[in-house]
Design a protein around this motif. Structure first.
Motif, PDB file in Angstrom:
ATOM      1  N   LEU A   1     -13.843   5.774  -7.961  1.00 53.58           N
ATOM      2  CA  LEU A   1     -15.093   5.048  -7.768  1.00 53.58           C
ATOM      3  C   LEU A   1     -14.795   3.555  -7.800  1.00 53.58           C
ATOM      4  O   LEU A   1     -14.081   3.071  -8.684  1.00 53.58           O
ATOM      5  CB  LEU A   1     -16.086   5.414  -8.874  1.00 53.58           C
ATOM      6  N   GLY A   2     -15.332   2.833  -6.824  1.00 55.08           N
ATOM      7  CA  GLY A   2     -15.091   1.399  -6.777  1.00 55.08           C
ATOM      8  C   GLY A   2     -15.887   0.648  -7.821  1.00 55.08           C
ATOM      9  O   GLY A   2     -17.015   1.017  -8.151  1.00 55.08           O
ATOM     10  N   LEU A   3     -15.300  -0.414  -8.346  1.00 56.66           N
ATOM     11  CA  LEU A   3     -15.999  -1.288  -9.291  1.00 56.66           C
ATOM     12  C   LEU A   3     -17.023  -2.147  -8.554  1.00 56.66           C
ATOM     13  O   LEU A   3     -16.966  -2.277  -7.329  1.00 56.66           O
ATOM     14  CB  LEU A   3     -14.989  -2.181 -10.012  1.00 56.66           C
ATOM     15  N   PRO A   4     -17.990  -2.699  -9.272  1.00 61.32           N
ATOM     16  CA  PRO A   4     -18.926  -3.634  -8.619  1.00 61.32           C
ATOM     17  C   PRO A   4     -18.166  -4.740  -7.900  1.00 61.32           C
ATOM     18  O   PRO A   4     -17.066  -5.137  -8.298  1.00 61.32           O
ATOM     19  CB  PRO A   4     -19.758  -4.164  -9.791  1.00 61.32           C
ATOM     20  N   SER A   5     -18.772  -5.240  -6.852  1.00 58.80           N
ATOM     21  CA  SER A   5     -18.111  -6.251  -6.039  1.00 58.80           C
ATOM     22  C   SER A   5     -17.926  -7.554  -6.818  1.00 58.80           C
ATOM     23  O   SER A   5     -18.579  -7.791  -7.839  1.00 58.80           O
ATOM     24  CB  SER A   5     -18.934  -6.522  -4.779  1.00 58.80           C
ATOM     25  N   ALA A   6     -17.044  -8.384  -6.290  1.00 56.80           N
ATOM     26  CA  ALA A   6     -16.773  -9.678  -6.942  1.00 56.80           C
ATOM     27  C   ALA A   6     -18.031 -10.534  -6.977  1.00 56.80           C
ATOM     28  O   ALA A   6     -18.284 -11.257  -7.951  1.00 56.80           O
ATOM     29  CB  ALA A   6     -15.650 -10.396  -6.194  1.00 56.80           C
ATOM     30  N   GLU A   7     -18.856 -10.473  -5.917  1.00 61.28           N
ATOM     31  CA  GLU A   7     -20.098 -11.251  -5.889  1.00 61.28           C
ATOM     32  C   GLU A   7     -21.051 -10.805  -6.990  1.00 61.28           C
ATOM     33  O   GLU A   7     -21.685 -11.633  -7.659  1.00 61.28           O
ATOM     34  CB  GLU A   7     -20.778 -11.129  -4.521  1.00 61.28           C
ATOM     35  N   GLN A   8     -21.124  -9.475  -7.195  1.00 59.26           N
ATOM     36  CA  GLN A   8     -22.005  -8.969  -8.244  1.00 59.26           C
ATOM     37  C   GLN A   8     -21.523  -9.396  -9.620  1.00 59.26           C
ATOM     38  O   GLN A   8     -22.321  -9.797 -10.467  1.00 59.26           O
ATOM     39  CB  GLN A   8     -22.069  -7.438  -8.165  1.00 59.26           C
ATOM     40  N   MET A   9     -20.221  -9.321  -9.845  1.00 63.31           N
ATOM     41  CA  MET A   9     -19.682  -9.719 -11.146  1.00 63.31           C
ATOM     42  C   MET A   9     -19.838 -11.216 -11.366  1.00 63.31           C
ATOM     43  O   MET A   9     -20.088 -11.672 -12.490  1.00 63.31           O
ATOM     44  CB  MET A   9     -18.211  -9.316 -11.246  1.00 63.31           C
ATOM     45  N   GLU A  10     -19.693 -11.988 -10.300  1.00 64.37           N
ATOM     46  CA  GLU A  10     -19.862 -13.437 -10.428  1.00 64.37           C
ATOM     47  C   GLU A  10     -21.294 -13.776 -10.818  1.00 64.37           C
ATOM     48  O   GLU A  10     -21.537 -14.675 -11.629  1.00 64.37           O
ATOM     49  CB  GLU A  10     -19.490 -14.096  -9.104  1.00 64.37           C
ATOM     50  N   GLN A  11     -22.235 -13.030 -10.251  1.00 63.88           N
ATOM     51  CA  GLN A  11     -23.632 -13.242 -10.597  1.00 63.88           C
ATOM     52  C   GLN A  11     -23.884 -12.928 -12.068  1.00 63.88           C
ATOM     53  O   GLN A  11     -24.638 -13.613 -12.755  1.00 63.88           O
ATOM     54  CB  GLN A  11     -24.527 -12.347  -9.707  1.00 63.88           C
TER      55      GLN A  11
END
Length: 868
Positions: free
Chosen positions: A581-591
Motif C-alpha cells: 500500500l502506498g503512503l500518502p503523497s508528499a503534498e499531503q504530508m507537506e500539508q
C-alpha cells in the motif's frame, strides 16, 4: 369451516385487521386464500392458524427470524454475482405457507398432468411429423422464427422410446375470480425444486410442531422419483450411471440451487469446460482422465448448449454435444429443442392443439394471449392497446405501453408493424390475494402471489409409448410475492406451498436401502479437474486473505497506540510496504507538517488511517473485498464439496464483507479483521475435519501452504533485510502476523533475536508456521497426487519442492549468526530466501500444468458483430 373463536385473542385481532385490508385492497370482492365467501375462514387453514395461535406474537416473530437466520446460514441466495458481494440477495421466506386443500389439489393435479402430456405431444410432433403445422393449427412462422426451435434437432426423428420433456415447470396464478390460470411453462431447465425443498426444510425447523402435526404431503418422494427417472435414462443401464448437472457456473443467478441439487441428488456438478466429446461420447475431465457421462441434467438453455451447431459465441456449452445426443451416446434432460415449448405465443393456440393432439378439452386455461402475426389479433391490439402487455419473443421482459414515452411508443409500434410475428400481447391479470406475515409490523398483509409447480414422467413409464406414459406432480412447489407474471428472481418474498393430505404423511428420505452388495468407492481420480483447480485457488486466496487480515490488524493496532514513540511511528512505512500500500503523497504530508504541532500528529493519524481504510473499498484492486470475492467465487464453484457447517462459515464471512464498506474508523476495522481471522480459521478447520483427505483436500492444502510459505518468506525478507526501520517493533509484528508470539515467548521468554526468529519461522519443522514444516508438507502432498504419466522420473512440481527444500537444508547456519552487524550474513540470508522463493513461485504453474491444464479455456468460435 372452523370456529375462529377458538383462536387466541391476538390471532383473532390479526384476522380482523386482515379483513380490513382485504376490503381496502379492491373495490370489488375477489378471491382470497384465507377467507372464503362471507369472510369465513377456509378449513385447510385450521391446523396452521391453531398452531400459530398457540405461539403468540412474540414467539411467532422469533420463529420467523429463526427461519431467516437458517436461510442465511445455509447461504440460500439468488441473483448472485460473485464479483460484487454487495449484490448478493437472500430469500425472504414467509412463515405463512400457501395452503391448498386436498379436494382442490386433486382437480389441479389433473390439469397439470394434462398440460405435461399436451406439451410432450406437441414437441414430439414439431420435431417429427409436424401435423400441427400442415393442418394449419399452428403458424409455421411462429415456430421457425423462434431461437429455441433447433433445426439441427429436427434433422433426425426424436427417439420414440423416451420423452423429450422429462421434467416440466408450470407457473400459475389464482385469478380474482378464484380460477387457476397458467402464466408460463418451463421446459428447458426448470428451476425451483431445490429452493422449494430448502424452504420446506427451513420452515420445518423454524416451526417444528406445525410441520410435524400438519397433514401435508411430503416433497422428498418426488425428488426420489426424479433420481430414479434420470438413472433409468442411461443407455448403458448401469447400476451406478454417471449423472452430471450442467451449470453455467458460479455467475449464474441460480447457482446455489444447482449446487444444492447436485449435492442432494448425488450428481456431479459440472460446467461446460468440464465436459468434452471424444469419439462421439461425452466425457468428464477428471484427475484420472476422461470418465464417460451417461446423463446430463442441464441448467443451460438450448441455444447455448453446443457452440459447434447452435450459438457459436457460447462459452457455456460443450462442442459436439448435439451430435452425441443425436447418436444416443448421452441422454440430456430435458432434450435439446424442448425450449420451443416456452414460446409465449403458444398459449393462444393450446386449446385447439389439446383437442387435436389429445382429443381432450384443455383443463387449465392460459393467460389470454394474442400472437401479432395474425391480422385479427393485431387489429384487436390496435383497438385496445391499454388492455395488453407486450413482449418480443426473442427478448426477455415485458413492455407496458403506459410506461413508454410518446417517442418510445411510436418506435415500438413501428417495430411491431414491421415484424408482427415476433411480438405477443398478453392480457393483464387481476390476481387473488393471500396472507403474508409482515415481520416489520407483526401483522398479516394481503398480497398477490405467483406459484410454480413441477411435473415428472413416472420412472416406470419412461420407455413406454407416449399415450401410455403417466406423470406425477410435486405435491408442493414454490410461491413468490409479486404481480402476476413477476419473475421469480425479481421477488423479495417467497412462500412454501403446502398441499394438505387426509392424514399426516410419513417422512421420506432420498437415501434408500440398497438391494444386494454396493460398490464401495472413494473420492479420487473421478474428481473433475475444474473442481481441483477451484479448491487449489480457494486455498490460495483464503490464505492470502488470512495473512492480509492479520497484517492489517497489526497495522491498525500500531496506529492506534496512544503512547506512540518516534521509533514506533517510523514503523508504519514498513507495514505499508508489507501491505503493498502506498503512503500518502508528499503534498499531503507537506500539508500536514504545516499544521500546528498540537494538531500535526492527529492529522497525520487521520491521513494514514484513511489510507488504510481504502483497503476496505469494494473497488480497490487487491483490497479486502476484492480478495474475498475471489475466495468466494472459488468456494461457490465447489459448493457441493463443502460441508454445511463450512458453508455457513462462508456466509458469515460474506456478511462481514458486506458490512465492510460501511466500516467507520480504525477500531471498527480492527474488529472486522479479528472476525475475519477467526472465521477463516473455522472454515479451514472444518474443511480439514469434514473433507475426505483425498485429492480434493490435497489440492486445497497445497494452495494454502504455497501461499503461506511465500508470504512468510516475504515477511522475513522485509523484517530482517529490507525494512527501513528493522528491530524489535517490526519483529513483533512478524511474530503476531504468523501467530507465533506465544510460542516464541514460551521458548525464549522476552528476548527477541533475529536468529531465534529464523529458527522458529524458517528451520523448525515442528512449527506449522515455519517454512521448513510447510516445505515438508508440500512435498508429502505432491507425492500423493495422481500421476497420469507412467514415468520413473520425478515431475516438475516434485523437483521444485526438492530444490527449495535442499536450499534450506544445505545452508550453513553459522553464516546467519550475526545478521545485525554482518553484511555477509545478510547476503547469505537474502540468497537463501531467494533460493526458496524462486522455485516456489514456479510451483503453482507447475501444478496447474500437470493437473489442470487440460481444462481447456473456452474460446469463441465466431466473431459477433453489433448490428444496428
Amino acid at each position: 369451516m372452523f370456529d375462529p373463536n377458538l383462536l387466541s385473542t391476538d390471532m383473532q385481532q390479526w384476522l380482523l385487521n386482515y379483513t380490513e385490508k382485504l376490503r381496502a385492497h379492491s373495490a370489488q370482492p375477489s378471491h382470497d386464500e384465507l377467507f372464503g365467501k362471507d369472510l369465513r375462514l377456509r378449513a385447510q387453514w385450521q391446523p396452521v392458524l391453531e398452531e400459530l395461535s398457540q405461539l403468540g406474537p412474540d414467539a411467532l416473530q422469533l420463529r420467523c427470524d429463526e427461519a431467516q437466520n437458517l436461510l442465511h446460514e445455509n447461504g440460500v441466495t439468488f441473483n448472485t454475482y460473485e464479483d460484487d458481494p454487495g449484490q448478493m440477495r437472500a430469500w425472504q421466506l414467509d412463515c405463512l405457507p400457501f395452503v391448498i386443500s386436498t379436494e382442490e389439489w386433486e382437480n389441479l393435479e389433473k390439469g397439470l398432468i394434462q398440460r405435461s402430456r399436451l406439451l410432450e405431444a406437441l414437441v414430439e410432433d414439431l420435431y417429427d411429423q409436424r401435423q400441427v403445422l400442415t393442418q394449419g393449427l399452428l403458424p409455421a412462422e411462429l415456430v421457425f422464427t423462434h431461437p429455441s426451435f433447433l433445426f439441427p434437432a429436427a434433422d433426425s426423428t426424436p427417439p420414440a422410446e423416451r420423452p423429450m420433456v422429462i421434467f416440466h415447470g408450470i407457473d400459475l396464478v389464482r385469478t380474482a375470480k378464484g380460477d387457476w390460470q397458467v402464466m408460463g411453462d418451463w421446459t428447458q431447465s426448470p428451476s425451483g425444486t431445490g429452493y422449494a425443498l430448502e424452504n420446506r426444510i427451513t420452515l420445518a425447523r423454524a416451526l417444528p410442531n406445525l410441520y410435524r402435526e400438519a397433514p401435508l404431503k411430503r416433497l422428498a418422494g418426488f425428488l426420489q422419483a426424479q433420481h430414479r427417472c434420470l438413472a433409468s435414462l442411461a443407455s448403458a443401464h448401469r447400476e451406478q450411471p454417471n449423472i452430471v448437472l450442467l451449470s453455467p457456473g458460479p455467475g449464474s443467478p441460480g447457482y446455489f440451487e444447482h449446487a444444492w441439487l447436485a449435492n442432494y441428488m448425488n450428481f456431479s456438478l459440472v460446467e461446460g469446460a468440464d465436459l468434452v466429446v471424444r469419439d462421439g461420447q461425452v466425457s468428464m475431465r477428471t484427475l484420472g482422465g476422461l470418465k464417460q457421462v451417461d446423463v446430463i441434467v442441464r441448467q443451460i438453455n438450448d441455444p447455448w448448449c453446443d457452440p459447434l451447431e447452435l450459438r457459436g459465441d457460447s462459452l457455456l456449452g460443450v462442442p459436439g454435444l448435439m451430435q452425441a445426443a443425436r447418436n444416443g451416446e448421452v441422454e440430456i434432460a430435458n432434450a435439446l429443442g424442448s425450449g420451443i415449448l416456452e414460446h409465449p405465443a403458444l398459449a393462444a393456440f393450446l386449446p385447439q392443439l389439446c383437442e387435436f393432439l389429445l382429443g381432450e378439452t384443455l383443463q387449465l386455461p392460459g393467460r389470454a394471449t394474442l400472437w401479432c402475426g395474425k391480422t385479427e389479433a393485431l387489429e384487436t391490439l390496435r383497438s385496445q392497446p391499454d388492455a395488453w402487455i407486450l413482449r418480443n419473443v426473442r427478448q426477455p421482459g415485458l413492455v407496458r405501453p403506459e410506461t413508454l414515452s410518446d417517442q418510445e411508443a411510436q418506435d415500438y409500434w413501428q417495430a411491431v408493424e414491421a415484424q408482427p410475428y415476433l411480438y405477443v400481447a398478453q392480457a393483464r391479470v387481476e390476481a387473488a390475494t393471500t396472507p403474508v406475515f409482515n415481520r416489520r409490523t407483526g401483522e398479516f398483509d394481503a398480497e398477490t402471489v405467483n406459484l410454480r409447480f413441477f411435473s415428472l414422467v413416472e420412472p416406470d413409464d419412461l420407455r413406454k409409448a407416449a399415450h401410455e406414459r403417466q406423470y406425477r406432480i410435486m405435491p408442493g412447489g414454490l410461491a413468490w410475492v409479486g404481480e402476476p407474471g413477476t419473475a421469480l428472481m425479481a421477488s423479495q418474498i417467497v412462500k412454501d406451498i403446502w398441499v394438505m393430505a387426509p392424514v399426516p404423511q410419513p417422512h421420506i428420505s432420498l437415501l434408500r436401502q440398497a438391494h444386494g452388495p454396493i460398490v464401495v468407492t472413494r473420492d479420487g481420480n473421478d474428481l473433475p479437474c475444474r473442481v481441483a483447480d477451484s479448491l487449489f485457488w480457494m486455498g490460495r486466496y483464503g490464505e492470502r486473505l488470512d495473512i492480509r487480515s492479520r497484517l492489517l490488524r497489526e497495522t491498525f493496532a500500531r496506529l492506534l497506540q496512544e503512547d506512540q514513540t518516534e521509533t514506533e511511528a517510523r514503523l508504519i512505512p514498513d507495514l505499508f510496504t508489507a501491505l503493498e500500500l502506498g503512503l500518502p503523497s508528499a503534498e499531503q504530508m507537506e500539508q500536514v507538517h504545516t499544521e500546528p504541532s498540537g494538531r500535526r500528529h492527529k492529522q497525520e493519524y487521520i491521513l494514514l488511517r484513511n489510507q488504510l481504510l481504502e483497503l476496505f473499498d469494494e473497488h480497490q484492486t487487491d483490497g479486502m473485498p476484492w480478495l474475498f470475492s475471489h475466495f468466494l467465487r472459488n468456494c461457490r464453484a465447489v459448493r457441493d464439496h463443502l460441508g454445511d457447517d463450512a458453508w455457513r462459515t462462508v456466509n458469515t464471512l460474506r456478511q462481514i464483507f458486506n458490512d465492510m464498506p460501511r466500516t467507520q474508523g480504525a477500531v471498527g476495522a480492527q474488529r472486522h479483521l479479528e472476525n475475519v481471522v477467526t472465521d477463516l480459521a473455522a472454515f479451514f478447520g472444518l474443511c480439514n475435519e469434514t473433507m475426505p483427505h483425498h485429492y480434493g483436500w490435497r489440492f486445497l492444502d497445497l494452495g494454502r501452504f504455497i501461499e503461506r510459505t511465500l508470504c512468510t518468506l516475504e515477511l522475513l525478507k522485509l523484517a530482517l533485510l529490507t525494512a527501513q526501520r528493522p528491530g524489535i517493533p517490526l519483529w513483533e509484528v512478524v511474530l503476531a502476523t504468523t501467530d507465533n508470539f506465544t510460542v516464541y515467548r514460551r521458548r525464549y521468554r522476552s528476548q527477541l533475536h533475529p536468529l531465534a526468529i529464523l529458527d522458529l519461522l524458517l528451520f523448525d519443522e515442528t512449527n506449522p508456521r515455519s517454512v521448513g514444516y510447510m516445505l515438508k508438507r508440500l512435498g508429502r502432498q505432491i507425492e500423493r497426487l495422481p500421476h497420469p504419466d507412467a514415468t520413473p522420473y520425478r515431475n516438475q512440481e516434485t523437483r521444485l519442492v526438492i530444490q527449495a527444500t535442499s536450499a534450506l537444508h544445505l545452508v550453513d547456519i553459522n553464516q546467519l549468526t550475526d545478521l545485525e552487524r554482518s553484511e555477509e550474513a545478510r547476503n547469505a540470508l537474502s540468497q537463501l530466501i531467494d533460493q526458496i522463493l524462486d522455485p516456489l513461485s514456479e510451483l503453482s504453474n507447475a501444478i496447474s500444468h500437470s493437473h489442470f491444464s487440460h481444462v481447456e479455456a473456452p474460446r469463441q468460435l465466431v466473431t459477433m458483430q453489433n448490428h444496428v
